[in-house]
Design a protein around this motif. Structure first.
Motif, PDB file in Angstrom:
ATOM      1  N   SER A 126       0.836  -1.215   0.000  1.00  0.00           N
ATOM      2  CA  SER A 126       0.000   0.000   0.000  1.00  0.00           C
ATOM      3  C   SER A 126       0.863   1.255   0.000  1.00  0.00           C
ATOM      4  O   SER A 126       0.529   2.252  -0.657  1.00  0.00           O
ATOM      5  N   CYS A 176      -8.910   3.389   7.917  1.00  0.00           N
ATOM      6  CA  CYS A 176      -8.576   2.001   7.556  1.00  0.00           C
ATOM      7  C   CYS A 176      -8.131   1.198   8.777  1.00  0.00           C
ATOM      8  O   CYS A 176      -8.606   0.075   8.994  1.00  0.00           O
ATOM      9  N   TRP A 177      -7.205   1.752   9.571  1.00  0.00           N
ATOM     10  CA  TRP A 177      -6.674   1.003  10.718  1.00  0.00           C
ATOM     11  C   TRP A 177      -7.761   0.758  11.765  1.00  0.00           C
ATOM     12  O   TRP A 177      -7.962  -0.369  12.222  1.00  0.00           O
ATOM     13  N   GLY A 185     -10.564  -1.296  10.330  1.00  0.00           N
ATOM     14  CA  GLY A 185     -10.138  -2.691  10.286  1.00  0.00           C
ATOM     15  C   GLY A 185     -10.305  -3.370  11.627  1.00  0.00           C
ATOM     16  O   GLY A 185     -10.687  -4.555  11.695  1.00  0.00           O
ATOM     17  N   LEU A 236      -9.479 -10.134   6.706  1.00  0.00           N
ATOM     18  CA  LEU A 236      -9.831  -9.034   5.801  1.00  0.00           C
ATOM     19  C   LEU A 236      -9.827  -7.702   6.539  1.00  0.00           C
ATOM     20  O   LEU A 236      -9.280  -6.710   6.038  1.00  0.00           O
ATOM     21  N   GLY A 237     -10.448  -7.675   7.725  1.00  0.00           N
ATOM     22  CA  GLY A 237     -10.573  -6.419   8.458  1.00  0.00           C
ATOM     23  C   GLY A 237      -9.253  -5.924   9.013  1.00  0.00           C
ATOM     24  O   GLY A 237      -8.686  -4.930   8.539  1.00  0.00           O
ATOM     25  N   VAL A 266      -5.973  -6.983   6.087  1.00  0.00           N
ATOM     26  CA  VAL A 266      -5.886  -6.332   4.776  1.00  0.00           C
ATOM     27  C   VAL A 266      -6.233  -4.841   4.874  1.00  0.00           C
ATOM     28  O   VAL A 266      -5.424  -3.977   4.526  1.00  0.00           O
ATOM     29  N   ILE A 267      -7.445  -4.530   5.343  1.00  0.00           N
ATOM     30  CA  ILE A 267      -7.848  -3.109   5.445  1.00  0.00           C
ATOM     31  C   ILE A 267      -6.973  -2.393   6.467  1.00  0.00           C
ATOM     32  O   ILE A 267      -6.496  -1.283   6.230  1.00  0.00           O
ATOM     33  N   VAL A 304      -3.579  -1.605   4.967  1.00  0.00           N
ATOM     34  CA  VAL A 304      -3.562  -0.387   4.142  1.00  0.00           C
ATOM     35  C   VAL A 304      -3.391   0.837   5.051  1.00  0.00           C
ATOM     36  O   VAL A 304      -2.622   1.759   4.743  1.00  0.00           O
TER      37      VAL A 304
END
Length: 550
Positions: free
Chosen positions: A105, A128-129, A132, A150-151, A154-155, A158
Protein backbone atom coordinates in the motif's frame (compact mmCIF):
# COMPACT_ATOMS: atom_id res chain seq x y z
CA UNK A 1 -7.67 34.84 -3.48
CA UNK A 2 -5.99 33.08 -0.57
CA UNK A 3 -5.94 34.67 2.88
CA UNK A 4 -3.65 34.10 5.85
CA UNK A 5 -5.18 33.10 9.17
CA UNK A 6 -3.81 33.41 12.69
CA UNK A 7 -3.90 29.63 13.05
CA UNK A 8 -0.66 29.32 11.15
CA UNK A 9 -2.18 27.84 7.99
CA UNK A 10 -3.36 29.12 4.66
CA UNK A 11 -6.98 28.92 3.58
CA UNK A 12 -8.82 29.90 0.46
CA UNK A 13 -12.04 29.55 -1.44
CA UNK A 14 -12.69 26.06 -2.70
CA UNK A 15 -10.05 24.45 -0.49
CA UNK A 16 -11.33 21.48 1.50
CA UNK A 17 -10.46 20.88 5.13
CA UNK A 18 -8.35 17.84 4.22
CA UNK A 19 -6.59 19.35 1.22
CA UNK A 20 -2.86 19.93 1.08
CA UNK A 21 -3.31 23.66 0.41
CA UNK A 22 -5.20 24.01 3.71
CA UNK A 23 -2.18 23.11 5.83
CA UNK A 24 0.58 25.35 4.43
CA UNK A 25 2.11 26.99 7.53
CA UNK A 26 2.36 30.75 7.93
CA UNK A 27 4.38 33.05 10.17
CA UNK A 28 4.34 32.07 13.82
CA UNK A 29 4.02 28.31 13.36
CA UNK A 30 6.44 26.18 15.46
CA UNK A 31 7.93 23.22 13.58
CA UNK A 32 8.33 21.26 16.86
CA UNK A 33 4.57 20.69 16.81
CA UNK A 34 4.88 18.39 13.79
CA UNK A 35 6.82 15.40 15.28
CA UNK A 36 4.26 14.72 18.05
CA UNK A 37 1.52 14.82 15.40
CA UNK A 38 3.37 12.03 13.60
CA UNK A 39 3.77 10.17 16.90
CA UNK A 40 0.00 10.29 17.47
CA UNK A 41 -0.41 8.17 14.35
CA UNK A 42 2.65 5.93 14.67
CA UNK A 43 2.01 4.99 18.31
CA UNK A 44 -1.42 3.73 17.24
CA UNK A 45 -0.53 1.77 14.12
CA UNK A 46 2.56 0.38 15.88
CA UNK A 47 0.23 -1.95 17.79
CA UNK A 48 0.65 -4.23 14.76
CA UNK A 49 3.87 -5.43 16.43
CA UNK A 50 1.93 -6.36 19.58
CA UNK A 51 -0.97 -8.25 18.00
CA UNK A 52 0.38 -11.58 19.29
CA UNK A 53 -1.13 -10.66 22.67
CA UNK A 54 -4.48 -11.73 21.14
CA UNK A 55 -3.38 -15.13 19.81
CA UNK A 56 -3.81 -17.29 22.93
CA UNK A 57 -7.19 -15.80 23.96
CA UNK A 58 -8.45 -16.17 20.37
CA UNK A 59 -7.23 -19.78 20.25
CA UNK A 60 -9.85 -20.59 22.94
CA UNK A 61 -12.61 -18.18 21.89
CA UNK A 62 -15.03 -21.12 21.45
CA UNK A 63 -13.77 -23.45 24.18
CA UNK A 64 -13.23 -20.52 26.59
CA UNK A 65 -11.34 -22.39 29.32
CA UNK A 66 -9.34 -24.50 26.82
CA UNK A 67 -9.07 -24.62 23.01
CA UNK A 68 -11.75 -26.65 21.24
CA UNK A 69 -9.41 -28.24 18.72
CA UNK A 70 -10.35 -29.92 15.43
CA UNK A 71 -7.10 -31.63 14.36
CA UNK A 72 -8.24 -32.65 10.87
CA UNK A 73 -9.53 -29.20 9.91
CA UNK A 74 -8.02 -27.68 6.75
CA UNK A 75 -7.12 -24.01 6.50
CA UNK A 76 -10.11 -23.43 4.18
CA UNK A 77 -12.46 -25.00 6.73
CA UNK A 78 -10.81 -22.93 9.46
CA UNK A 79 -11.69 -19.72 7.62
CA UNK A 80 -15.42 -20.42 8.01
CA UNK A 81 -15.82 -22.69 11.06
CA UNK A 82 -17.94 -21.48 13.97
CA UNK A 83 -17.56 -24.58 16.15
CA UNK A 84 -13.79 -25.10 16.30
CA UNK A 85 -11.14 -22.81 17.75
CA UNK A 86 -8.53 -21.23 15.50
CA UNK A 87 -4.94 -22.44 15.59
CA UNK A 88 -2.26 -20.01 16.75
CA UNK A 89 -0.31 -20.70 13.53
CA UNK A 90 -3.31 -19.55 11.48
CA UNK A 91 -3.71 -16.42 13.57
CA UNK A 92 -0.02 -15.72 13.06
CA UNK A 93 -0.68 -15.13 9.35
CA UNK A 94 -2.07 -11.77 10.46
CA UNK A 95 1.51 -10.67 11.12
CA UNK A 96 2.49 -11.51 7.54
CA UNK A 97 -0.60 -9.76 6.18
CA UNK A 98 0.20 -6.61 8.15
CA UNK A 99 3.67 -6.10 6.75
CA UNK A 100 3.12 -7.36 3.23
CA UNK A 101 0.06 -5.09 2.80
CA UNK A 102 1.93 -2.24 4.52
CA UNK A 103 4.71 -2.37 1.93
CA UNK A 104 2.37 -2.80 -1.03
CA UNK A 105 0.00 0.00 0.00
CA UNK A 106 2.89 2.36 0.71
CA UNK A 107 4.30 1.62 -2.75
CA UNK A 108 0.94 1.94 -4.53
CA UNK A 109 -0.31 5.13 -2.86
CA UNK A 110 2.93 6.92 -2.00
CA UNK A 111 2.61 9.15 -5.07
CA UNK A 112 -1.00 10.00 -4.18
CA UNK A 113 0.13 10.92 -0.66
CA UNK A 114 2.62 13.44 -2.03
CA UNK A 115 -0.17 15.13 -4.01
CA UNK A 116 -2.91 14.87 -1.37
CA UNK A 117 -0.78 15.84 1.62
CA UNK A 118 -0.24 14.23 5.03
CA UNK A 119 -3.55 15.34 6.59
CA UNK A 120 -5.72 13.52 4.06
CA UNK A 121 -3.42 10.48 4.19
CA UNK A 122 -3.55 10.49 7.99
CA UNK A 123 -7.35 10.56 8.00
CA UNK A 124 -7.56 7.70 5.49
CA UNK A 125 -5.03 5.78 7.59
CA UNK A 126 -7.19 6.27 10.71
CA UNK A 127 -10.32 5.12 8.89
CA UNK A 128 -8.58 2.00 7.56
CA UNK A 129 -6.67 1.00 10.72
CA UNK A 130 -9.53 1.67 13.15
CA UNK A 131 -12.18 0.49 10.69
CA UNK A 132 -10.14 -2.69 10.29
CA UNK A 133 -10.26 -3.21 14.06
CA UNK A 134 -14.04 -2.77 14.02
CA UNK A 135 -14.43 -5.25 11.16
CA UNK A 136 -11.99 -7.57 12.95
CA UNK A 137 -14.15 -7.41 16.07
CA UNK A 138 -17.11 -8.54 13.95
CA UNK A 139 -14.98 -11.44 12.72
CA UNK A 140 -14.14 -12.41 16.31
CA UNK A 141 -17.76 -12.02 17.47
CA UNK A 142 -19.11 -14.16 14.60
CA UNK A 143 -16.04 -16.43 14.75
CA UNK A 144 -15.18 -15.96 11.08
CA UNK A 145 -11.43 -16.00 10.52
CA UNK A 146 -11.73 -14.65 6.97
CA UNK A 147 -13.41 -11.49 8.29
CA UNK A 148 -10.64 -11.04 10.87
CA UNK A 149 -8.00 -11.41 8.16
CA UNK A 150 -9.83 -9.03 5.80
CA UNK A 151 -10.57 -6.42 8.46
CA UNK A 152 -7.53 -6.18 10.66
CA UNK A 153 -5.07 -7.76 8.21
CA UNK A 154 -5.89 -6.33 4.78
CA UNK A 155 -7.85 -3.11 5.45
CA UNK A 156 -5.84 -2.47 8.59
CA UNK A 157 -2.66 -3.15 6.60
CA UNK A 158 -3.56 -0.39 4.14
CA UNK A 159 -3.94 1.92 7.14
CA UNK A 160 -0.51 0.84 8.34
CA UNK A 161 1.11 1.66 4.99
CA UNK A 162 -0.42 5.13 4.63
CA UNK A 163 0.04 5.97 8.30
CA UNK A 164 3.66 4.83 8.27
CA UNK A 165 4.77 7.03 5.36
CA UNK A 166 2.42 9.99 5.99
CA UNK A 167 4.91 12.00 8.10
CA UNK A 168 8.15 11.09 6.32
CA UNK A 169 8.19 13.66 3.54
CA UNK A 170 6.69 16.28 5.86
CA UNK A 171 9.32 15.89 8.58
CA UNK A 172 12.21 15.81 6.11
CA UNK A 173 10.98 19.14 4.72
CA UNK A 174 10.59 20.66 8.22
CA UNK A 175 14.00 19.49 9.43
CA UNK A 176 16.45 19.64 6.49
CA UNK A 177 19.12 20.43 9.07
CA UNK A 178 18.36 17.27 11.09
CA UNK A 179 16.63 14.84 8.75
CA UNK A 180 17.67 11.72 10.64
CA UNK A 181 16.53 13.00 14.02
CA UNK A 182 13.18 14.12 12.62
CA UNK A 183 12.26 10.84 10.95
CA UNK A 184 13.69 8.96 13.92
CA UNK A 185 11.30 10.74 16.28
CA UNK A 186 8.27 9.72 14.23
CA UNK A 187 9.27 6.19 13.28
CA UNK A 188 10.26 5.62 16.92
CA UNK A 189 6.52 5.68 17.57
CA UNK A 190 5.89 2.70 15.33
CA UNK A 191 8.27 0.63 17.43
CA UNK A 192 6.70 1.97 20.62
CA UNK A 193 3.12 1.21 19.66
CA UNK A 194 3.25 -2.37 20.91
CA UNK A 195 4.91 -1.32 24.14
CA UNK A 196 1.80 0.72 24.96
CA UNK A 197 -0.82 -1.30 23.09
CA UNK A 198 0.07 -4.82 24.31
CA UNK A 199 -0.32 -4.13 28.07
CA UNK A 200 -3.36 -1.93 27.33
CA UNK A 201 -4.95 -4.78 25.36
CA UNK A 202 -4.21 -7.21 28.19
CA UNK A 203 -5.89 -4.89 30.70
CA UNK A 204 -8.92 -4.41 28.46
CA UNK A 205 -9.32 -8.15 27.79
CA UNK A 206 -9.29 -8.83 31.53
CA UNK A 207 -11.86 -6.06 32.04
CA UNK A 208 -14.22 -7.30 29.30
CA UNK A 209 -13.78 -11.02 29.98
CA UNK A 210 -16.99 -12.85 30.94
CA UNK A 211 -18.03 -16.51 31.33
CA UNK A 212 -19.12 -16.42 27.66
CA UNK A 213 -16.39 -14.22 26.12
CA UNK A 214 -12.59 -14.00 26.25
CA UNK A 215 -12.94 -10.22 25.85
CA UNK A 216 -11.17 -9.84 22.49
CA UNK A 217 -13.92 -8.41 20.28
CA UNK A 218 -14.79 -5.84 22.93
CA UNK A 219 -11.11 -4.90 23.21
CA UNK A 220 -10.88 -4.44 19.45
CA UNK A 221 -13.78 -1.98 19.56
CA UNK A 222 -12.38 -0.06 22.54
CA UNK A 223 -8.90 0.23 21.05
CA UNK A 224 -10.36 1.19 17.66
CA UNK A 225 -12.18 4.10 19.31
CA UNK A 226 -9.14 5.21 21.33
CA UNK A 227 -6.82 4.99 18.34
CA UNK A 228 -9.25 6.87 16.08
CA UNK A 229 -9.24 9.88 18.43
CA UNK A 230 -5.44 9.92 18.67
CA UNK A 231 -4.90 9.46 14.94
CA UNK A 232 -7.36 12.20 13.99
CA UNK A 233 -5.64 14.60 16.39
CA UNK A 234 -2.34 13.78 14.72
CA UNK A 235 -3.72 14.12 11.19
CA UNK A 236 -5.27 17.52 11.90
CA UNK A 237 -2.11 18.84 13.53
CA UNK A 238 0.03 18.19 10.42
CA UNK A 239 1.40 21.29 8.72
CA UNK A 240 3.57 21.76 5.61
CA UNK A 241 6.24 24.42 5.11
CA UNK A 242 6.06 26.69 2.05
CA UNK A 243 8.04 25.32 -0.89
CA UNK A 244 10.99 27.71 -0.49
CA UNK A 245 11.13 27.58 3.31
CA UNK A 246 14.32 26.75 5.21
CA UNK A 247 15.24 27.02 8.90
CA UNK A 248 16.48 30.41 10.04
CA UNK A 249 20.26 30.64 9.60
CA UNK A 250 20.62 27.18 7.96
CA UNK A 251 22.65 26.67 4.79
CA UNK A 252 22.53 23.46 2.76
CA UNK A 253 25.82 21.51 2.84
CA UNK A 254 28.13 21.86 -0.13
CA UNK A 255 27.27 19.04 -2.52
CA UNK A 256 30.85 18.32 -3.53
CA UNK A 257 31.75 17.58 0.09
CA UNK A 258 28.96 15.18 0.99
CA UNK A 259 26.50 12.59 -0.27
CA UNK A 260 23.59 14.99 0.28
CA UNK A 261 22.16 16.32 -2.96
CA UNK A 262 20.45 19.70 -3.34
CA UNK A 263 18.67 18.43 -6.47
CA UNK A 264 15.55 16.30 -6.88
CA UNK A 265 14.93 13.03 -8.70
CA UNK A 266 11.40 12.41 -10.00
CA UNK A 267 9.41 9.54 -8.51
CA UNK A 268 9.10 7.97 -11.97
CA UNK A 269 12.90 7.83 -12.31
CA UNK A 270 14.09 6.94 -8.80
CA UNK A 271 13.60 3.19 -9.26
CA UNK A 272 15.62 3.33 -12.50
CA UNK A 273 18.79 4.23 -10.58
CA UNK A 274 21.16 1.68 -9.01
CA UNK A 275 21.09 3.70 -5.78
CA UNK A 276 17.42 2.86 -5.21
CA UNK A 277 17.98 -0.88 -5.53
CA UNK A 278 21.17 -0.85 -3.49
CA UNK A 279 19.35 0.93 -0.64
CA UNK A 280 16.44 -1.52 -1.16
CA UNK A 281 18.81 -4.43 -0.50
CA UNK A 282 20.51 -2.61 2.39
CA UNK A 283 17.14 -2.24 4.13
CA UNK A 284 15.91 -5.73 3.20
CA UNK A 285 19.01 -7.52 4.51
CA UNK A 286 19.21 -5.47 7.71
CA UNK A 287 15.51 -6.03 8.42
CA UNK A 288 15.55 -9.73 7.46
CA UNK A 289 18.17 -10.44 10.09
CA UNK A 290 16.34 -8.50 12.81
CA UNK A 291 12.77 -9.50 12.10
CA UNK A 292 13.60 -13.21 12.27
CA UNK A 293 15.01 -12.72 15.76
CA UNK A 294 11.99 -10.69 16.90
CA UNK A 295 9.63 -13.49 15.90
CA UNK A 296 11.61 -16.13 17.82
CA UNK A 297 12.97 -14.07 20.74
CA UNK A 298 10.85 -15.72 23.43
CA UNK A 299 11.40 -19.41 22.49
CA UNK A 300 15.08 -18.71 21.75
CA UNK A 301 15.78 -17.45 25.28
CA UNK A 302 13.77 -20.30 26.82
CA UNK A 303 15.44 -23.06 24.82
CA UNK A 304 19.00 -21.75 25.19
CA UNK A 305 18.99 -20.90 28.90
CA UNK A 306 16.11 -23.10 30.16
CA UNK A 307 16.65 -23.79 33.88
CA UNK A 308 19.24 -21.00 34.17
CA UNK A 309 16.38 -18.55 34.05
CA UNK A 310 15.10 -20.11 37.30
CA UNK A 311 18.51 -20.42 38.96
CA UNK A 312 18.85 -24.09 37.92
CA UNK A 313 21.68 -24.03 35.34
CA UNK A 314 21.94 -27.82 35.02
CA UNK A 315 18.30 -28.20 34.00
CA UNK A 316 17.85 -28.40 30.21
CA UNK A 317 14.64 -27.40 28.43
CA UNK A 318 13.29 -30.93 27.93
CA UNK A 319 13.77 -31.67 31.63
CA UNK A 320 11.59 -28.75 32.77
CA UNK A 321 8.20 -29.46 34.29
CA UNK A 322 5.07 -27.87 32.88
CA UNK A 323 5.00 -25.38 35.74
CA UNK A 324 8.64 -24.44 35.18
CA UNK A 325 8.02 -23.91 31.46
CA UNK A 326 5.20 -21.51 32.31
CA UNK A 327 7.55 -19.63 34.62
CA UNK A 328 10.35 -19.24 32.06
CA UNK A 329 7.81 -18.22 29.39
CA UNK A 330 6.82 -15.29 31.60
CA UNK A 331 10.49 -14.35 32.00
CA UNK A 332 11.06 -14.62 28.24
CA UNK A 333 8.17 -12.21 27.71
CA UNK A 334 10.29 -9.67 29.59
CA UNK A 335 13.11 -10.29 27.08
CA UNK A 336 10.70 -9.62 24.21
CA UNK A 337 9.65 -6.37 25.84
CA UNK A 338 13.25 -5.34 26.49
CA UNK A 339 14.37 -5.79 22.87
CA UNK A 340 11.26 -3.87 21.81
CA UNK A 341 12.43 -1.01 24.01
CA UNK A 342 15.84 -1.04 22.31
CA UNK A 343 14.10 -1.25 18.94
CA UNK A 344 12.35 2.01 19.84
CA UNK A 345 15.35 3.79 21.34
CA UNK A 346 17.53 2.75 18.41
CA UNK A 347 15.20 4.47 15.98
CA UNK A 348 15.86 7.82 17.59
CA UNK A 349 19.51 7.28 18.61
CA UNK A 350 20.90 5.92 15.35
CA UNK A 351 18.86 8.21 13.10
CA UNK A 352 20.01 11.24 15.11
CA UNK A 353 23.62 10.03 15.02
CA UNK A 354 23.37 9.72 11.22
CA UNK A 355 22.95 13.52 11.04
CA UNK A 356 26.53 13.81 12.30
CA UNK A 357 28.36 10.82 10.79
CA UNK A 358 26.27 10.39 7.61
CA UNK A 359 23.82 7.69 6.53
CA UNK A 360 26.39 5.51 4.77
CA UNK A 361 28.67 5.33 7.81
CA UNK A 362 25.65 4.62 10.02
CA UNK A 363 24.72 1.59 7.92
CA UNK A 364 28.38 0.49 7.89
CA UNK A 365 28.13 0.50 11.69
CA UNK A 366 24.92 -1.56 11.58
CA UNK A 367 26.47 -4.23 9.41
CA UNK A 368 29.94 -4.43 10.98
CA UNK A 369 28.69 -4.37 14.56
CA UNK A 370 25.81 -6.69 13.68
CA UNK A 371 28.15 -9.28 12.15
CA UNK A 372 30.28 -9.25 15.30
CA UNK A 373 27.30 -9.56 17.64
CA UNK A 374 25.55 -12.34 15.71
CA UNK A 375 28.84 -14.27 15.63
CA UNK A 376 29.25 -13.69 19.39
CA UNK A 377 25.75 -14.96 20.28
CA UNK A 378 26.57 -18.72 20.15
CA UNK A 379 29.65 -18.11 22.34
CA UNK A 380 27.54 -16.21 24.89
CA UNK A 381 25.04 -19.09 24.90
CA UNK A 382 27.82 -21.67 25.42
CA UNK A 383 29.24 -19.60 28.29
CA UNK A 384 25.78 -19.42 29.84
CA UNK A 385 26.06 -15.63 30.06
CA UNK A 386 22.54 -14.21 30.03
CA UNK A 387 23.89 -10.67 30.36
CA UNK A 388 26.16 -10.98 27.31
CA UNK A 389 23.48 -12.74 25.24
CA UNK A 390 20.67 -10.33 26.11
CA UNK A 391 22.99 -7.31 25.70
CA UNK A 392 24.05 -8.45 22.23
CA UNK A 393 20.47 -8.81 21.02
CA UNK A 394 19.40 -5.52 22.56
CA UNK A 395 22.08 -3.75 20.50
CA UNK A 396 21.15 -5.78 17.40
CA UNK A 397 17.49 -4.78 17.74
CA UNK A 398 18.44 -1.14 18.28
CA UNK A 399 20.14 -1.27 14.86
CA UNK A 400 17.11 -3.04 13.36
CA UNK A 401 14.95 -0.09 14.44
CA UNK A 402 17.69 2.37 13.51
CA UNK A 403 17.70 1.00 9.97
CA UNK A 404 14.03 1.87 9.55
CA UNK A 405 14.45 5.37 10.95
CA UNK A 406 17.62 6.23 9.01
CA UNK A 407 16.50 5.09 5.56
CA UNK A 408 14.09 8.01 4.84
CA UNK A 409 16.95 10.46 5.43
CA UNK A 410 19.23 8.29 3.25
CA UNK A 411 16.66 8.54 0.45
CA UNK A 412 16.33 12.30 0.88
CA UNK A 413 20.11 12.62 0.68
CA UNK A 414 20.18 10.61 -2.55
CA UNK A 415 17.00 11.75 -4.34
CA UNK A 416 16.09 15.11 -2.79
CA UNK A 417 12.97 15.96 -0.79
CA UNK A 418 10.39 16.58 -3.52
CA UNK A 419 9.23 12.93 -3.77
CA UNK A 420 10.92 11.35 -0.76
CA UNK A 421 7.66 10.13 0.81
CA UNK A 422 6.58 8.32 -2.33
CA UNK A 423 10.06 6.90 -2.97
CA UNK A 424 10.14 5.69 0.64
CA UNK A 425 6.76 4.04 0.06
CA UNK A 426 8.14 2.05 -2.85
CA UNK A 427 11.25 1.13 -0.90
CA UNK A 428 9.10 -0.42 1.85
CA UNK A 429 8.49 -3.39 -0.43
CA UNK A 430 11.91 -4.39 0.95
CA UNK A 431 10.22 -4.68 4.37
CA UNK A 432 7.48 -6.87 2.89
CA UNK A 433 10.17 -9.13 1.41
CA UNK A 434 12.15 -9.20 4.64
CA UNK A 435 8.98 -10.11 6.54
CA UNK A 436 8.99 -13.38 4.60
CA UNK A 437 12.75 -14.06 4.36
CA UNK A 438 13.66 -13.45 8.02
CA UNK A 439 11.06 -15.67 9.74
CA UNK A 440 11.49 -18.42 7.10
CA UNK A 441 15.27 -18.55 7.63
CA UNK A 442 15.02 -18.66 11.43
CA UNK A 443 11.99 -20.95 11.72
CA UNK A 444 12.87 -23.53 9.09
CA UNK A 445 16.51 -23.85 10.12
CA UNK A 446 15.30 -24.38 13.69
CA UNK A 447 12.95 -27.15 12.52
CA UNK A 448 15.74 -28.77 10.49
CA UNK A 449 18.10 -28.64 13.48
CA UNK A 450 15.46 -30.20 15.73
CA UNK A 451 14.86 -32.99 13.22
CA UNK A 452 18.62 -33.63 13.11
CA UNK A 453 18.70 -34.12 16.87
CA UNK A 454 20.63 -30.94 17.71
CA UNK A 455 20.28 -30.04 21.44
CA UNK A 456 17.87 -27.17 22.04
CA UNK A 457 20.53 -24.91 23.53
CA UNK A 458 22.44 -25.14 20.20
CA UNK A 459 19.49 -24.86 17.81
CA UNK A 460 20.26 -21.30 16.78
CA UNK A 461 24.04 -21.47 16.23
CA UNK A 462 23.82 -22.15 12.48
CA UNK A 463 21.10 -19.50 12.14
CA UNK A 464 23.34 -16.84 13.69
CA UNK A 465 26.12 -17.53 11.17
CA UNK A 466 23.66 -17.40 8.24
CA UNK A 467 22.40 -14.04 9.50
CA UNK A 468 26.05 -12.91 9.60
CA UNK A 469 26.34 -13.80 5.91
CA UNK A 470 23.22 -11.76 5.12
CA UNK A 471 24.75 -8.76 6.86
CA UNK A 472 27.98 -9.20 4.87
CA UNK A 473 25.90 -8.95 1.68
CA UNK A 474 24.24 -5.81 3.06
CA UNK A 475 27.66 -4.35 3.86
CA UNK A 476 28.74 -4.81 0.24
CA UNK A 477 25.55 -3.17 -1.08
CA UNK A 478 26.07 -0.18 1.22
CA UNK A 479 29.69 0.15 0.07
CA UNK A 480 28.56 0.36 -3.56
CA UNK A 481 26.19 3.31 -2.96
CA UNK A 482 27.46 6.49 -4.62
CA UNK A 483 25.75 9.83 -5.41
CA UNK A 484 23.07 9.68 -8.11
CA UNK A 485 24.19 10.40 -11.68
CA UNK A 486 23.25 14.03 -12.50
CA UNK A 487 21.38 12.83 -15.61
CA UNK A 488 18.51 11.81 -13.30
CA UNK A 489 18.14 15.23 -11.66
CA UNK A 490 15.08 17.34 -12.40
CA UNK A 491 15.88 20.72 -13.93
CA UNK A 492 15.15 23.91 -12.00
CA UNK A 493 12.35 24.62 -14.47
CA UNK A 494 10.74 21.23 -13.84
CA UNK A 495 10.87 21.72 -10.06
CA UNK A 496 9.43 25.25 -10.35
CA UNK A 497 6.61 24.00 -12.59
CA UNK A 498 5.80 21.20 -10.16
CA UNK A 499 5.73 23.55 -7.18
CA UNK A 500 3.65 26.13 -9.06
CA UNK A 501 1.03 23.44 -9.67
CA UNK A 502 0.44 23.28 -5.89
CA UNK A 503 -1.90 25.97 -4.70
CA UNK A 504 -0.45 28.01 -1.88
CA UNK A 505 3.15 27.32 -2.87
CA UNK A 506 5.36 30.34 -2.47
CA UNK A 507 7.75 31.67 -5.07
CA UNK A 508 10.69 33.99 -4.94
CA UNK A 509 13.65 33.94 -2.54
CA UNK A 510 13.98 31.26 0.08
CA UNK A 511 14.01 31.93 3.81
CA UNK A 512 12.36 31.14 7.13
CA UNK A 513 9.52 33.71 6.66
CA UNK A 514 9.08 33.73 10.45
CA UNK A 515 8.01 30.06 10.34
CA UNK A 516 9.46 27.19 12.36
CA UNK A 517 10.68 29.18 15.34
CA UNK A 518 9.65 28.73 18.96
CA UNK A 519 11.44 25.58 20.08
CA UNK A 520 9.87 23.82 23.03
CA UNK A 521 7.45 26.56 24.01
CA UNK A 522 4.31 25.86 26.08
CA UNK A 523 2.10 24.53 23.24
CA UNK A 524 4.92 22.28 22.01
CA UNK A 525 5.62 20.94 25.51
CA UNK A 526 1.93 20.19 26.05
CA UNK A 527 1.66 18.32 22.76
CA UNK A 528 4.84 16.36 23.50
CA UNK A 529 3.46 15.47 26.95
CA UNK A 530 0.24 14.26 25.28
CA UNK A 531 2.21 11.56 23.42
CA UNK A 532 5.04 11.24 25.96
CA UNK A 533 2.99 10.18 28.98
CA UNK A 534 1.55 7.01 27.33
CA UNK A 535 5.02 6.21 25.97
CA UNK A 536 6.58 6.61 29.43
CA UNK A 537 3.92 4.29 30.88
CA UNK A 538 4.81 1.66 28.29
CA UNK A 539 8.53 2.00 29.09
CA UNK A 540 7.85 1.55 32.81
CA UNK A 541 5.77 -1.60 32.23
CA UNK A 542 8.45 -3.02 29.93
CA UNK A 543 11.34 -2.38 32.33
CA UNK A 544 9.40 -3.85 35.26
CA UNK A 545 8.84 -7.10 33.33
CA UNK A 546 12.39 -7.19 31.90
CA UNK A 547 14.01 -7.15 35.35
CA UNK A 548 12.78 -10.72 35.87
CA UNK A 549 15.36 -12.01 33.34
CA UNK A 550 18.26 -11.41 35.70
Amino acid sequence: MASLENTGTMSGAGVGILDRERIIATAGFNRWLVPPAALCIHLCIGMAYGFSVFWLPLSRAVGLSAPKACPDMTIVQELFTTTCDWRVASLGWMYTLFFVILGLSAALWGGWLERAGPRKAGVVSALCWCGGLVLGSIGVYTHQLWILWLGSGVIGGVGLGLGYISPVSTLVKWFPDRRGMATGMAIMGFGGGAMIGAPLADMLMNYFKTPTSVGVWETFLAMGAIYFVFMMIGAFRYRLPPSNWKPDGWTAPAENKSMITTHHVHLNNAHKTPQFWLIWWVLCLNVSAGIGVIGMASPMLQEIFAGSLLGLPDLKFNALSGEQKVAIAAIAAGFTGLISLFNIGGRFFWASLSDYIGRKKTYFTFFLLGIALYALAPTAATMGSKLLFVGAFCIILSMYGGGFATVPAYLADMFGTQFVGAIHGRLLTAWSTAGIIGPVVVNYIREAQLAAGVPRDQLYNTTMYILCAMLVAGLICNYLIKPVDPKWYMSNEEVAKLQAATKGATSGPSGSFGIGKGGFDAPALLFWAFVGVPLAWGVWITLKNAMRIF
